[in-house]
Design a protein around this motif. Structure first.
Motif, mmCIF file in Angstrom:
data_model
loop_
_atom_site.group_PDB
_atom_site.id
_atom_site.type_symbol
_atom_site.label_atom_id
_atom_site.label_comp_id
_atom_site.label_asym_id
_atom_site.label_seq_id
_atom_site.Cartn_x
_atom_site.Cartn_y
_atom_site.Cartn_z
ATOM 1 N N PRO A 63 0.828 -1.213 0.000
ATOM 2 C CA PRO A 63 0.000 0.000 0.000
ATOM 3 C C PRO A 63 0.869 1.272 0.000
ATOM 4 N N ASP A 64 0.356 2.282 -0.685
ATOM 5 C CA ASP A 64 1.077 3.547 -0.796
ATOM 6 C C ASP A 64 1.468 4.142 0.558
ATOM 7 N N PRO A 65 0.590 4.120 1.581
ATOM 8 C CA PRO A 65 1.021 4.676 2.882
ATOM 9 C C PRO A 65 2.240 3.957 3.461
ATOM 10 N N LEU A 66 2.325 2.627 3.265
ATOM 11 C CA LEU A 66 3.496 1.897 3.746
ATOM 12 C C LEU A 66 4.737 2.318 2.963
ATOM 13 N N GLN A 101 5.257 5.157 1.566
ATOM 14 C CA GLN A 101 5.616 6.506 2.007
ATOM 15 C C GLN A 101 6.370 6.466 3.338
ATOM 16 N N GLU A 102 5.912 5.656 4.272
ATOM 17 C CA GLU A 102 6.588 5.552 5.565
ATOM 18 C C GLU A 102 7.975 4.935 5.421
ATOM 19 N N LEU A 103 8.081 3.906 4.592
ATOM 20 C CA LEU A 103 9.394 3.307 4.347
ATOM 21 C C LEU A 103 10.333 4.325 3.698
ATOM 22 N N SER A 104 9.804 5.142 2.797
ATOM 23 C CA SER A 104 10.618 6.183 2.164
ATOM 24 C C SER A 104 11.136 7.181 3.195
ATOM 25 N N HIS A 105 10.272 7.548 4.136
ATOM 26 C CA HIS A 105 10.705 8.481 5.197
ATOM 27 C C HIS A 105 11.804 7.847 6.051
ATOM 28 N N LEU A 106 11.629 6.574 6.398
ATOM 29 C CA LEU A 106 12.648 5.884 7.194
ATOM 30 C C LEU A 106 13.962 5.775 6.429
ATOM 31 N N VAL A 123 18.072 4.609 -1.701
ATOM 32 C CA VAL A 123 17.045 3.754 -2.278
ATOM 33 C C VAL A 123 15.811 4.614 -2.518
ATOM 34 N N ALA A 124 15.271 4.521 -3.722
ATOM 35 C CA ALA A 124 14.106 5.328 -4.076
ATOM 36 C C ALA A 124 12.889 4.418 -4.218
ATOM 37 N N LEU A 125 11.948 4.531 -3.307
ATOM 38 C CA LEU A 125 10.702 3.773 -3.390
ATOM 39 C C LEU A 125 9.647 4.651 -4.028
ATOM 40 N N VAL A 126 8.783 4.045 -4.797
ATOM 41 C CA VAL A 126 7.722 4.811 -5.459
ATOM 42 C C VAL A 126 6.378 4.150 -5.197
ATOM 43 N N GLU A 127 5.349 4.976 -5.128
ATOM 44 C CA GLU A 127 4.010 4.466 -4.933
ATOM 45 C C GLU A 127 3.532 3.801 -6.219
ATOM 46 N N GLU A 128 2.353 3.227 -6.146
ATOM 47 C CA GLU A 128 1.775 2.540 -7.295
ATOM 48 C C GLU A 128 1.727 3.484 -8.497
ATOM 49 N N LEU A 129 2.089 2.978 -9.633
ATOM 50 C CA LEU A 129 2.202 3.766 -10.856
ATOM 51 C C LEU A 129 0.877 4.384 -11.280
ATOM 52 N N ALA A 130 -0.230 3.739 -10.987
ATOM 53 C CA ALA A 130 -1.522 4.205 -11.469
ATOM 54 C C ALA A 130 -1.807 5.651 -11.078
ATOM 55 N N ALA A 131 -1.307 6.076 -9.942
ATOM 56 C CA ALA A 131 -1.560 7.449 -9.510
ATOM 57 C C ALA A 131 -0.981 8.458 -10.487
ATOM 58 N N ASP A 132 0.157 8.164 -11.091
ATOM 59 C CA ASP A 132 0.785 9.092 -12.032
ATOM 60 C C ASP A 132 0.168 9.039 -13.425
ATOM 61 N N ILE A 133 -0.450 7.935 -13.765
ATOM 62 C CA ILE A 133 -1.001 7.800 -15.111
ATOM 63 C C ILE A 133 -2.039 8.879 -15.388
#
Length: 179
Positions: free
Chosen positions: A26-29, A31-36, A44-54
Motif C-alpha cells: 500500500p502507498d502509505p506503507l 511513504q513511511e518506508l521512504s521516510h525511514l 534507495v528510491a521507493l515509489v508508490e503505485e504507478l496508477a496514480a501518475d497515469i
C-alpha cells in the motif's frame, strides 16, 4: 539514529514482502518506508503505485529519481560485466565470443548512462578508471566514453560483431580469435 531508521525500514519492508509476497504494497506503507530510508541516509528510491501518475499525464519527480538511481546502479553492474569479460577473454578457448559479450554489456551500460543524470557521467568515468583501469582494453574504452561525454565522437566504437579480427583482441594480447 540513521542506522536505526535504516534497520527499521529493512525489517518492516522484509516483513511486508514475506507476509504479502503477491500483493502491491500500500502507498502509505511505501511513504513511511521512504521516510525511514531518508532518515537512514539511504539512496534507495521507493515509489508508490504507478496508477496514480497515469492520470496526471506525466511521471512525478519521484519516479524520475527512482529511474535515475536504478539506471546508475545498472550502469555500474554492466561496467563490471565488461571488465570481467575482458579479463576472462585471453584465457578463453573462444575469446571472440567473450569479447562480443563484453561489447553487449558495454552497449547496455551506455544505455543506462543515457538515462542517468548527465552530471553523473564524468564521476562515473572517474570511478570506472579507478576500479577497472588496469583491465586490458578498459583505458581505451573509458577514454572513448570520456570523449563522447565531452560531445566528441570517439574514434572507434566498441561493437560486438566485426568482419575479420576484432581490434580489442590485439589490445588484450590474444593471438587466436575463434568465435
Amino acid at each position: 539514529m540513521a542506522d536505526e531508521a535504516a534497520a527499521v525500514s529493512r525489517r518492516v519492508g522484509a516483513l511486508a514482502l514475506d507476509h504479502f509476497p503477491d500483493t502491491i504494497l500500500p502507498d502509505p506503507l511505501i511513504q513511511e518506508l521512504s521516510h525511514l530510508l531518508g532518515a537512514g541516509r539511504s539512496d534507495v528510491a521507493l515509489v508508490e503505485e504507478l496508477a496514480a501518475d497515469i492520470f496526471m499525464g506525466r511521471f512525478s519527480d519521484k519516479f524520475r529519481r527512482a529511474a535515475q538511481v536504478a539506471a546508475r546502479k545498472l550502469a555500474e553492474a554492466a561496467l563490471a560485466g565488461v571488465a570481467s569479460r575482458l579479463e576472462l577473454a585471453p584465457r578463453q578457448e573462444r575469446p571472440l565470443a567473450t569479447v562480443k559479450d563484453a561489447a553487449y554489456a558495454w552497449r547496455q551500460m551506455v544505455f543506462f548512462l543515457s538515462v542517468a543524470p548527465s552530471i553523473e557521467l564524468c564521476p562515473f568515468i572517474d570511478r570506472a578508471e579507478a576500479r577497472h583501469g588496469r583491465v586490458g582494453g578498459m583505458r581505451q574504452l573509458l577514454g572513448g566514453l570520456r570523449e563522447a561525454a565531452d560531445s566528441s565522437t570517439p574514434p572507434r566504437q566498441f561493437v560486438g560483431w566485426v568482419t575479420g579480427r576484432h581490434r580489442i583482441l590485439d589490445v588484450l594480447g590474444v593471438s587466436r580469435w575463434s568465435a
